[in-house]
Design an enzyme around this catalytic site. Structure first.
Site, PDB file in Angstrom:
ATOM      1  N   CYS A  58     -16.417  -9.179   5.912  1.00 41.59           N
ATOM      2  CA  CYS A  58     -15.746  -7.923   5.568  1.00 41.59           C
ATOM      3  C   CYS A  58     -14.545  -8.219   4.685  1.00 41.59           C
ATOM      4  CB  CYS A  58     -15.276  -7.225   6.834  1.00 41.59           C
ATOM      5  SG  CYS A  58     -16.595  -6.986   8.014  1.00 41.59           S
TER       6      CYS A  58
ATOM      7  N   CYS B 108       0.852  -1.195   0.000  1.00 36.66           N
ATOM      8  CA  CYS B 108       0.000   0.000   0.000  1.00 36.66           C
ATOM      9  C   CYS B 108       0.889   1.247   0.000  1.00 36.66           C
ATOM     10  CB  CYS B 108      -0.895   0.001   1.233  1.00 36.66           C
ATOM     11  SG  CYS B 108      -1.964   1.449   1.299  1.00 36.66           S
TER      12      CYS B 108
ATOM     13  N   CYS C 167       0.795   0.453  10.326  1.00 44.31           N
ATOM     14  CA  CYS C 167       0.324  -0.583   9.400  1.00 44.31           C
ATOM     15  C   CYS C 167       1.451  -1.364   8.724  1.00 44.31           C
ATOM     16  CB  CYS C 167      -0.564   0.042   8.339  1.00 44.31           C
ATOM     17  SG  CYS C 167      -1.266  -1.206   7.245  1.00 44.31           S
TER      18      CYS C 167
ATOM     19  N   CYS D 112     -18.994   1.982   8.883  1.00 47.30           N
ATOM     20  CA  CYS D 112     -18.206   1.366   9.951  1.00 47.30           C
ATOM     21  C   CYS D 112     -16.997   2.268  10.128  1.00 47.30           C
ATOM     22  CB  CYS D 112     -17.788  -0.040   9.513  1.00 47.30           C
ATOM     23  SG  CYS D 112     -16.607  -0.832  10.605  1.00 47.30           S
TER      24      CYS D 112
ATOM     25  N   ARG E 160     -17.355  -2.299  18.260  1.00 45.24           N
ATOM     26  CA  ARG E 160     -16.665  -3.550  17.935  1.00 45.24           C
ATOM     27  C   ARG E 160     -15.270  -3.631  18.551  1.00 45.24           C
ATOM     28  NH1 ARG E 160     -16.602  -4.075  12.169  1.00 45.24           N
ATOM     29  NH2 ARG E 160     -18.683  -4.849  12.502  1.00 45.24           N
TER      30      ARG E 160
ATOM     31  N   CYS F  19       0.543   4.972   6.872  1.00 41.73           N
ATOM     32  CA  CYS F  19      -0.061   4.840   8.209  1.00 41.73           C
ATOM     33  C   CYS F  19       0.957   4.155   9.138  1.00 41.73           C
ATOM     34  CB  CYS F  19      -1.345   4.031   8.131  1.00 41.73           C
ATOM     35  SG  CYS F  19      -2.494   4.646   6.856  1.00 41.73           S
TER      36      CYS F  19
ATOM     37  N   CYS G 160     -19.304  -6.121   3.911  1.00 43.23           N
ATOM     38  CA  CYS G 160     -18.596  -4.903   4.290  1.00 43.23           C
ATOM     39  C   CYS G 160     -17.294  -4.882   3.490  1.00 43.23           C
ATOM     40  CB  CYS G 160     -18.297  -4.928   5.791  1.00 43.23           C
ATOM     41  SG  CYS G 160     -17.348  -3.500   6.361  1.00 43.23           S
TER      42      CYS G 160
END
Ligand code: SF4
Length: 346
Positions: free
Chosen positions: A119, A75, A82, A210, A282, A79, A150
Site C-alpha cells: 500500500c 497536507c 493526523c 479499502c 484489518r 484531520c 493499494c
C-alpha cells in the site's frame, strides 16, 4: 458488563436465524440492529462473529499488507488525528514524493518479508496530474513484482480513479473515519459527502475498496454504530475494512483524547465481521500499542488482515519478527496473495 445486555440467549449467542440465512451478505442492515449487536454479551458477540468468520474465511489465515508512506507531511487538510496535517506542529519530517525506483526497492523488501499487498500512502488533499502520473508508474512496477497494489492519495475524480485502474491498481483506500454526525468535529476541510463521492468514483472505475475508520477519537458508541452502518449499507461492502485505533500524537488536536476501552475496540471488530462477512477486517493503526493478547482477541473477533513491517505511515508498527512470533503462537498462517506473478492517510 455495564451498558451491555446481560443475559445470554441460549447456545446460539442470540442468533435466532440459522443456516445460510444467518451467514448471508446483507446490505439492508438497520441502525438498530447494529446497536443491538454492539450491546450483546461479549461471549455471544464473539461466538456470532466466529461463526460468521468461519463460514466465509479460513479462521487461521491472516492477510498481510505493507504500507509505505510515499509522500509525507505538509497536507493541507485538517484531520484532527493526523500528524501529517500542515496545520499542526508535530515535529514530523516532511518528505517529497519518492522516486519510483526507491518505492520499487521497498516493495521488493516487503515481498521478501511475506507481504502480499503493498500500500502506497501520500499525504494529499487530492493528487495533481504530475503526481498521479508518477504514482501510476509506481503502481505498474510494484504490480509487476507480483504484489497486489493499494494506494491512498486523498480525494479522486472518476478520471483519476480510471487512470490508477489502468496502471494496475487493485485497491484504493479512503476511510470514512467516523459517523457522519461526528465527522465535522474531526475534519472541516472536506465533507462526508466528498468521502462518499470518492468511494463511488473508485468503485465505478472497477477498483476494490479499502474503507474503514478510527476508534478512540472521543466518539460515542452510537457514532461507532453509525460508522459501521454506513459501511455495511454501501451498495458493495469494501473488500478491506481497516479498523484503526487512534494513535494520539502530541501536537494534534486529539493528543489528549481519552483512551478507548480495548473491549469496545474488539466489539467493533466483531460487529464489522458480522455486518460485512466477506470483507477483510484489518487491524491497522494503533496495533503497536496493543498487547499480543488484545490482538489475539481481535483475530478471534474476526480481524483477518494486518499491516506488517514497514512503518505504518508515520506511526510505529510492531516489527516483522514480533509479528511472525505472534502468528506462530496463535497458529496463524499468512494468506496467499491474489496477484499473478508477473493501505493513517485517508
Ligand atoms: S489523514 Fe490524510 S488527508 Fe487528513 S491530514 Fe492526514 S494526510 Fe492529510
Amino acid at each position: 458488563m455495564q451498558g451491555h445486555a446481560r443475559a445470554g440467549r441460549g447456545n446460539d449467542g442470540g442468533n435466532t436465524s440459522s443456516g445460510t440465512e444467518a451467514h448471508s451478505v446483507r446490505h439492508d442492515w438497520r441502525l438498530a440492529e447494529v446497536r443491538e449487536l454492539l450491546k450483546l454479551p461479549f461471549a455471544d458477540l464473539i461466538f456470532r462473529a466466529q461463526q460468521m468468520h468461519r463460514h466465509h474465511h479460513d479462521a487461521n489465515r491472516v492477510q498481510v499488507s505493507t504500507l509505505l508512506s510515499i509522500k509525507t507531511g505538509a497536507c493541507p487538510e485538517d484531520c484532527a488525528y493526523c500528524p501529517q496535517s500542515v496545520r499542526y506542529d508535530t515535529g514530523l519530517e516532511r518528505e517529497a514524493l519518492m522516486d519510483v525506483a526507491a518505492v520499487v526497492e521497498r516493495a521488493r523488501a516487503a515481498r521478501a518479508a511475506g507481504a502480499t499487498r503493498f500500500c502506497m500512502g501520500a499525504a494529499y488533499r487530492s493528487p495533481k496530474a504530475r503526481e498521479l502520473e508518477q504514482v501510476a508508474q509506481m503502481v505498474g512496477e510494484v504490480r509487476a513484482l507480483g504484489l497486489e497494489t493499494c494506494a491512498t492519495l486523498g480525494m479522486l475524480t472518476s478520471d483519476q480513479a480510471q487512470t490508477l485502474k489502468a496502471a494496475g491498481l487493485d485497491y484504493y483506500n479512503h476511510n470514512i473515519d467516523t459517523s457522519a454526525a461526528y465527522y465535522e468535529k474531526i475534519i472541516s476541510t472536506r465533507t462526508y459527502r466528498d468521502r462518499l463521492d470518492t468511494l463511488a468514483n473508485v468503485r465505478a472505475a472497477g477498483l476494490k475498496v479499502c474503507c474503514g475508520g478510527i476508534l478512540g477519537m472521543g466518539e460515542s458508541e452510537l457514532d461507532r454504530a453509525q460508522m459501521l452502518h454506513t459501511l455495511a449499507t454501501l451498495p458493495e461492502h469494501p473488500e478491506s475494512v481497516p479498523i484503526n485505533q487512534l494513535v494520539a500524537v502530541a501536537g494534534t488536536p486529539l493528543a489528549d483524547a481519552p483512551p478507548l476501552d480495548p473491549l469496545e475496540f474488539v466489539r467493533t471488530i466483531a460487529v464489522a465481521r458480522i455486518l460485512m462477512p466477506e470483507s477483510h477486517v484489518r487491524l491497522s493503526a494503533g496495533r503497536s500499542d496493543m498487547t499480543d493478547e488484545l490482538q489475539a482477541l481481535c483475530f478471534l473477533a474476526g480481524a483477518n488482515s494486518i499491516f506488517y513491517g514497514e512503518k505504518l505511515l508515520t506511526t510505529g508498527n510492531p516489527d516483522v519478527e514480533h509479528d511472525r512470533a505472534l502468528f506462530a503462537r496463535l497458529g496463524i498462517e499468512p494468506e496467499e496473495g491474489e496477484a499473478a506473478p508477473s493501505q493513517s492517510c485517508s
